[in-house]
Design an enzyme around this catalytic site. Sequence first.
Site, mmCIF file in Angstrom:
data_model
loop_
_atom_site.group_PDB
_atom_site.id
_atom_site.type_symbol
_atom_site.label_atom_id
_atom_site.label_comp_id
_atom_site.label_asym_id
_atom_site.label_seq_id
_atom_site.Cartn_x
_atom_site.Cartn_y
_atom_site.Cartn_z
ATOM 1 C CG ASP A 219 -2.265 0.669 0.929
ATOM 2 O OD1 ASP A 219 -2.198 1.854 0.573
ATOM 3 O OD2 ASP A 219 -3.347 0.067 1.071
ATOM 4 C CG HIS A 242 -0.711 1.633 -3.401
ATOM 5 N ND1 HIS A 242 -1.968 1.298 -2.960
ATOM 6 C CD2 HIS A 242 -0.269 0.554 -4.103
ATOM 7 C CE1 HIS A 242 -2.276 0.067 -3.381
ATOM 8 N NE2 HIS A 242 -1.255 -0.405 -4.060
#
Length: 394
Positions: A219, A242
């Site tokens: 993430d 991310h």
Amino acid sequence: MAVSKLCFSLVFSFIYVTVASAGSGSYNVQSFGAKPDGKTDSTKAFVGAWAAACASTAPATIYVPAGRFLVGSLSFGGQTCKSNAISFQIDGTLVAPSDYNNVVGKSGNWIRFEKVTGVSISGGTLDGQGAALWACKNSAKNCPQGATTLAFYNSNNVVISGLSSVNSQMFHILIDGCHNAKLQGVKISAPGNSPNTDGIHLQSSSAVTILNSHIGTGDDCISIGPGNSNLWIENIACGPGHGISIGSLGWEMEEAGVQNVTVKTATFTGTQNGLRIKTWARPSNGFVRNVVYQHAVMSGVQNPIIIDQNYCPDNKNCPQQSSGVKISGVTYEDVHGTSATEVAVKFECSKTEPCSKITLDHVNLTFKDEKAEASCANAGGTTSGLVLPLIGCF
Ligand SMILES: *[C@@H]1O[C@H](CO)[C@@H](O)[C@H](O)[C@H]1NC(C)=O
Ligand SMILES: *[C@@H]1O[C@H](CO)[C@@H](O)[C@H](O)[C@H]1NC(C)=O
């Protein structure tokens, strides 16, 4: 001369070490019963070492020797501590129980600090053993949320240096409600497809510095939630992951803003985003202001520069489909490299609260060695120096 100098320095070190260990208690977790075999539950030993360090009136060191120490959920409270300088010196690895249901403490953390002042953690590895939980989340519903590996709440003067965190169930490190935290030389790693394994999440905190860290995860490498100010993030390698994200913001109507954030010298390799600001398409009085991004290198990044104010997964829970978060004063300086998609710069700002004072200075992003594109809505700002792709809407 050389010999007597050496002699002197040996004697001096001896005295120093003796005085240091007598004056500033050192607490080896093994002397509290911890076993470095990776199998014996050492939770109570860590709790005991903390209680002793916390009761010390002098600076205290909790020493974790080499080896693997199995520990369940740990909660270290600082409210009754006499010591305001407790340092964990870790040579070994703390290992979470392999059954993920046994990791989560009451607050959703594996290792939790609350209301501590002057705690530092140096070296060592935290192994969250998250694989079984990710497999559950990736294949089924009704999996538990999982535990954040290391969390600091409502604490001051925190230092985390040279710590590795691997395979957390959920976030690796959380700094929430803290003032003055320094994280440096941190290494975070989890697979690119491990869900919700943000590297470092900051929430409601001020004066946080993150330096010289390498973060690869499933993430955000670093995520910056509501209520953060005065952050300095420098020399970060991110990927997989991310990207470095401000957000998601604006879920709440009444929400503290994010201000004074500097991200300097960062590389993004194969990440979903580079420099991202993301807000829910919901009413909110939140804001983002005074953000500086400087010297970022993108390598095959899907969204190198992105402001997304239309975040509303499945079009649920966004009654007006427009974000109330006001974004102003965001500077991108010296950002270059390659985008993995044609649209390298995306400013999708709120139609009710347009972005203002966006500045791009020396930005050069390409797509497959060709021209990349920018998409832009409800954003105002200026460019200087070479800026590619061209920003159509300023
Ligand atoms: C943000 O930075 C400005 C200028 O450096 C300073 O005046 C202001 O107090 C800072 N804001 C916060 C919330 O600390
Ligand atoms: C922009 O970057 C590309 C790829 O790195 C490079 O080939 C090109 O010369 C750069 N453009 C300018 C104007 O500097």
